[in-house]
Scaffold this active site. Structure first.
Site, PDB file in Angstrom:
ATOM      1  N   ILE A 551     -33.962   1.324  31.099  1.00 46.28           N
ATOM      2  CA  ILE A 551     -35.250   1.935  31.818  1.00 46.28           C
ATOM      3  C   ILE A 551     -35.408   3.377  31.363  1.00 46.28           C
ATOM      4  O   ILE A 551     -36.488   4.030  31.544  1.00 46.28           O
ATOM      5  CB  ILE A 551     -36.334   1.425  32.126  1.00 46.28           C
ATOM      6  N   GLY A 552     -34.213   3.456  32.108  1.00 46.17           N
ATOM      7  CA  GLY A 552     -33.987   5.201  32.363  1.00 46.17           C
ATOM      8  C   GLY A 552     -33.059   5.912  32.028  1.00 46.17           C
ATOM      9  O   GLY A 552     -32.107   4.969  32.629  1.00 46.17           O
ATOM     10  N   GLY A 554     -30.801   9.116  34.139  1.00 44.50           N
ATOM     11  CA  GLY A 554     -29.997  10.242  34.250  1.00 44.50           C
ATOM     12  C   GLY A 554     -28.856  10.914  34.057  1.00 44.50           C
ATOM     13  O   GLY A 554     -28.088  10.419  33.849  1.00 44.50           O
ATOM     14  N   GLY A 555     -29.239  12.462  35.496  1.00 45.24           N
ATOM     15  CA  GLY A 555     -27.007  12.638  35.468  1.00 45.24           C
ATOM     16  C   GLY A 555     -26.651  11.558  36.781  1.00 45.24           C
ATOM     17  O   GLY A 555     -26.096  12.185  36.430  1.00 45.24           O
ATOM     18  N   PHE A 556     -27.293  11.212  37.303  1.00 47.97           N
ATOM     19  CA  PHE A 556     -26.260  10.005  38.350  1.00 47.97           C
ATOM     20  C   PHE A 556     -25.833   8.970  37.181  1.00 47.97           C
ATOM     21  O   PHE A 556     -24.953   8.692  37.490  1.00 47.97           O
ATOM     22  CB  PHE A 556     -27.406   9.390  39.152  1.00 47.97           C
ATOM     23  N   GLY A 557     -26.878   8.267  36.284  1.00 46.93           N
ATOM     24  CA  GLY A 557     -26.446   7.265  35.258  1.00 46.93           C
ATOM     25  C   GLY A 557     -27.569   6.220  34.581  1.00 46.93           C
ATOM     26  O   GLY A 557     -28.790   7.258  34.845  1.00 46.93           O
ATOM     27  N   LYS A 558     -27.482   5.722  34.206  1.00 48.90           N
ATOM     28  CA  LYS A 558     -28.408   4.603  33.377  1.00 48.90           C
ATOM     29  C   LYS A 558     -29.281   3.729  34.786  1.00 48.90           C
ATOM     30  O   LYS A 558     -28.501   3.132  35.652  1.00 48.90           O
ATOM     31  CB  LYS A 558     -27.880   3.805  32.490  1.00 48.90           C
ATOM     32  N   LYS A 573     -29.479   1.163  39.495  1.00 46.78           N
ATOM     33  CA  LYS A 573     -29.622   2.432  39.216  1.00 46.78           C
ATOM     34  C   LYS A 573     -27.842   2.470  39.404  1.00 46.78           C
ATOM     35  O   LYS A 573     -27.319   1.874  40.245  1.00 46.78           O
ATOM     36  CB  LYS A 573     -30.009   3.710  39.839  1.00 46.78           C
ATOM     37  N   ASP A 674     -35.401  18.034  44.444  1.00 50.85           N
ATOM     38  CA  ASP A 674     -35.722  17.561  42.604  1.00 50.85           C
ATOM     39  C   ASP A 674     -37.090  17.271  41.857  1.00 50.85           C
ATOM     40  O   ASP A 674     -37.298  16.368  41.346  1.00 50.85           O
ATOM     41  CB  ASP A 674     -34.503  16.363  42.431  1.00 50.85           C
TER      42      ASP A 674
END
Length: 898
Positions: A551-552, A554-558, A573, A674
């Site tokens: 569902i998303g 980012g820089g950290f992961g899925k 996450k 952030d």
């Protein structure tokens, strides 16, 4: 005669340099290390100290100091002394440097391969990394070039010395540089420099030229590691490090200059007068005066018509899969009057600079140093990078264009597999004399025996007079408890955590993000279960991390949508092993969310760290991010109805309340760092909650104004004052939130290079119309007809105050919350105007911070008189207290029991 004129020209240039000389920058951190040497080594005007002097910490289980023969370095220049010794590593080893001035630092690694006894350094192959980035991977030094073996004589060209330079944003108090030999080979280094640089040396790149790489990652050189690939003094001589205030080396342009079109002519130019340094423009720290006092000029005869792009050209060999920061240095030393020099610059096929008029930037001043940055994403695997400088017209008279200097720096976009060998002693600790150690040990032992004997006598006498108190037993610790103190990564015994994998250990005496752990928190933790989820349970909940459940990202992961065994829907996450983020963000997220609870903060359910995984579980937010509901962001929101103006106002007000809680609920403010629309999530009732605390940081103490730290955040949202000064305050979050307010109003990305240049940057575009009192012209057309003028005026004023250049001019978050509540009131009540309220001192509905609540309760004040209205707008909500949250966590964690 020609030689005499050339000599006079050189003398004139040198006189200019002396006149324009400014005070050299003095670095706070200035480590110059001669590796493998037992004595200090003078190199020019600098002194490189021996690596065993105690200035730095060398952590090496297997290393040797080697020395080159005088003949091996005879072909090197004046810095040959730097390369006479080296430290050779046969196993992963590191140098550790104490950092006193967080921020940008040059890290220079010097290599020169030579043969010493059984070591042939030319056969070395190794990796070099810091705690946060891989600097070199599979590095092999250039070997000596040998002639044709078939001839009667064999000639050998000596190997060249190599300096690999990096510009790193160091936020830690210790920088660890680790060397890892590869495939049974050796690693070595001759010398290391770690030197701090001015804060503004690398600022945020021009937003209109920003871009994303092939993975969608924003490229922001202000916060990313850089590797110098080329640094060229165009049209001038080579510049040695001693002639640069930051000890950089500048090469000549001839190897890179390529043929121009037939009708175009170029020539070298020099300037024999004083350069006009202007406030806010380039300084001697950005490039030496000799760079700006020399250049290459484009000359075109009258009536010539030619290719408007490829007039002056340089070509460089690069890695086609990498992204680069290109810095152009300009100084108009050829014009006699302002306004005649108009230039374009191109990188490959990209328009890097358009219609540059230096005299307009300098308000008519000529010969002032200036630079412009451009970011180039990886675009072609050709391995060639072309730079062009041209005139803006196809029919031009002299002068046509000029370029003075060029820097090309590779942007290190991924951390790779970082290897770190931690030091055993703090950097800066001097080695002690062996005799002193022996004497100290003997004296210490004697003293210990004496004190122990005296203590035994005292205790025995005391036992005869009174009974000993019964010692208090302590509760066993669990793998992780919410509301406890600092979490650190260590290897815990299997019995402690029920797993053989690395886990967390908890320091129960450490401070939480808001201060110390209270007795109540410790008691709660001692009776609470562990919130450490087994990896197998998360595999089951996500269908073995099915890509269809993403569902998303980012820089950290899925992020995956998942359902636990008890039917609870959660967001999972999972860290990407190749991400630049990792253990530090994982730890910070748990630390922050385990100690902070609020209805406008996303709740943490638990975590998993088995099998080297880093996974976080959150409450599921049905409507995704505010960004996705404003202007798309996935199939799940593609068909969703656009948010109304009232819903956007409520979402922004809710996020502001969450940030207000972070800034005021603990002894030290928690600064998110952030804040952006993709980190504001909406639940099934469209209640906004702030998420993603991986970059959060504790703010200053009450007697301090700021925290000095490296710049972190997302491009387009980062406070420009924070970027310039690296001084972080809660007002940095206020700036970022001001950007979110503009997004909510206009429903468009913060930076969109596809738009015309004036519209690319949303902040500049929005403030332009706000200053003209015409903000209604850029309101999202889907809600434009529903926004009342009075509400829009107050909303625009709030945005402008949040986006003020100086943090001191921005409102506190409590003022932002009140302003948004007032905007909602103006929107609801017909005929009400902002002039009906004379000040911002009418914040009646906001409850005091948590710490103030505690002081009130300790003073005997009663809370039984709170009304429902007070509850709705309070900073701390009773339904999210620690006691009730323990019950929620217990139900969600015991997935097998239910």
């Amino acid at each position: 005669m020609i030689k005499l004129r050339s000599a006079l020209g050189v003398l004139e240039i040198l006189s200019v340099l002396c006149i324009s000389l400014v005070a050299a920058y003095t670095p706070v951190d200035n480590y110059l290390i001669s590796c493998g040497s037992s004595v200090d080594t003078p190199v020019g005007q600098r002194l490189f100290v021996a690596d065993d002097s105690g200035t730095v910490v060398l952590t090496s289980p297997a290393s040797d100091a080697v020395k080159a023969s005088p003949s091996a370095v005879s072909g090197l220049r004046d810095d040959a002394a730097m390369y006479q010794s080296a430290r050779v590593f046969k196993a992963p080893s590191s140098y550790s440097f104490r950092i006193r001035d967080p921020g940008r630092h040059f890290v220079r690694l010097h290599f020169f391969p030579f043969v010493y006894l059984g070591y042939d350094l030319a056969t070395a192959s190794f990796k070099v990394s810091t705690q946060d980035a891989v600097l070199l991977d599979g590095f092999a030094p250039p070997a000596a070039a040998r002639g044709n073996a078939s001839t009667t004589t064999t000639t050998t060209t000596p190997a060249a010395a190599v300096c690999e330079e990096f510009l790193l944003d160091v936020a830690r108090d210790t920088l660890v540089v680790t060397f890892v030999p590869l495939a049974g080979r050796l690693a070595f280094v001759n010398a290391i420099e770690v030197v701090s640089v001015p804060d503004d040396l690398i600022g945020a790149a021009d937003s209109s030229l920003s871009t994303s790489d092939s993975t969608g990652q924003q490229l922001n050189p202000a916060v990313m590691p850089l590797q110098t690939v080329y640094r060229v003094n165009v049209g001038g001589p080579a510049v040695a490090p001693e002639s640069d205030t930051l000890w950089r080396e500048w090469t000549i342009e001839q190897p890179f200059l390529v043929s121009t079109v037939t009708t175009a002519v170029t020539k070298k130019v020099s300037y024999n007068r004083t350069l006009n340094y202007l406030p806010g423009q380039a300084t001697a720290d950005d490039a030496p005066a000799i760079v700006y006092a020399t250049g290459r000029e484009l000359i075109i005869m009258n009536g010539s018509v030619f290719d408007g792009m490829k007039q002056m050209a340089w070509q460089f060999d690069v890695d086609g899969s990498a992204s680069y920061l290109i810095r152009f240095h300009f100084c108009d030393i050829v014009s006699s009057v302002p306004g005649r020099l108009h230039m374009n610059a191109y990188v490959d096929s990209s328009n890097a600079i358009q219609d540059l008029d230096l005299s307009a930037i300098g308000n008519g001043t000529l010969a002032f140093p200036y630079y412009r940055d451009f970011v180039l994403a990886a675009s072609t695997p050709s391995g060639k990078l072309a730079v062009y400088v041209a005139s803006t017209s196809q029919k031009i008279t002299t002068p046509a264009a000029i370029l003075n200097g060029l820097e090309i720096m590779r942007i290190l976009t991924t951390a790779g597999n970082v290897a770190v060998v931690e030091p055993t002693t703090p950097p800066g600790t001097k080695k002690k004399n062996n005799l002193a150690v022996v004497l100290g040990s003997v004296c210490g032992a004697f003293g210990f025996v004496s004190v122990a004997a005296a203590l035994v006598i005292v205790l025995r006498r005391k036992e005869e007079k009174e009974e000993l108190r019964t010692p208090t037993t302590s509760q066993p610790s669990t793998a992780w408890m919410p509301l406890l103190g600092r979490i650190s990564f260590r290897s815990a015994p299997p019995s402690a955590v029920g797993s053989r994998s690395p886990s967390f250990t908890i320091d129960t005496n450490a401070n939480t993000p808001g201060g110390g752990a209270t007795p109540g928190m410790a008691a709660a933790a001692s009776s609470s279960p562990s919130y450490r989820f087994p990896f197998a349970a998360l595999q089951d909940a996500t269908g073995n991390f099915d890509e269809g459940l993403v569902i998303g990202e980012g820089g950290f992961g899925k992020v995956y949508a998942a359902v636990l065994q008890d039917g609870t829907k959660v967001a999972v996450k999972r860290a990407n092993p190749e991400s630049r983020q990792g253990a530090r963000e994982f730890r910070t997220e748990i630390e922050m969310l385990s100690g902070l609870r609020h209805r406008h903060l996303v709740s943490l359910i638990g975590y998993c760290d088995e099998q080297d995984e880093m996974i976080l579980l959150y409450e599921y937010m049905e409507h995704g991010s505010l960004r996705s509901r404003l202007y798309g962001g996935g199939a799940a929101t593609a068909t969703a109805t656009a948010l109304s103006w009232a819903q956007r106002l409520e979402a922004c007000a809710g996020a502001a309340r969450g940030l207000l809680y972070l800034h005021t609920a603990t002894a030290k403010p928690v600064i998110h760092r952030d804040v952006k629309s993709s980190n504001i999530l909406l639940d099934d009732g469209l209640t906004a909650k702030v998420a993603d605390f991986g970059l959060s940081k504790a703010g200053p103490d009450m007697d301090e104004t700021h925290v000095s730290t490296a710049v972190k955040g997302s491009f387009g949202y980062v406070d420009p004052e924070y970027v310039r000064t690296r001084k972080l305050t809660a007002k940095s979050d206020v700036y970022s939130f001001g950007v979110v307010l503009l997004e909510a109003l206009c429903a468009r990305p913060v930076v969109d290079p596809r738009l015309p240049k004036p519209m690319v940057n949303l902040v500049e575009w929005g403030l332009h119309w706000q200053r003209r009192d015409e903000l209604e012209k850029i309101v999202d057309r889907r809600i434009a007809g529903t926004v009342r003028p009075a509400a829009l005026r107050k909303y625009g004023e709030t945005v402008a105050r949040c986006l003020a250049d100086r943090g001191a001019d921005r409102p506190a978050m409590e003022d932002v919350v009140w302003s948004l509540q007032f905007v909602a009131r103006l929107q609801e009540v017909d005929g009400l105007d902002a002039s009906d309220v004379s000040s911002l001192n009418m914040v009646h509905q906001l409850m005091p911070p948590t710490s103030l609540h505690a002081r009130q309760r300790s003073a005997g004040e009663s809370e039984t008189g709170r009304t429902d209205a007070d509850e709705d707008s309070s900073v701390v909500d009773d339904d999210y207290t620690d006691a009730s949250m323990r019950g929620i966590f217990w139900q969600m964690v015991n997935v097998r029991g239910r």
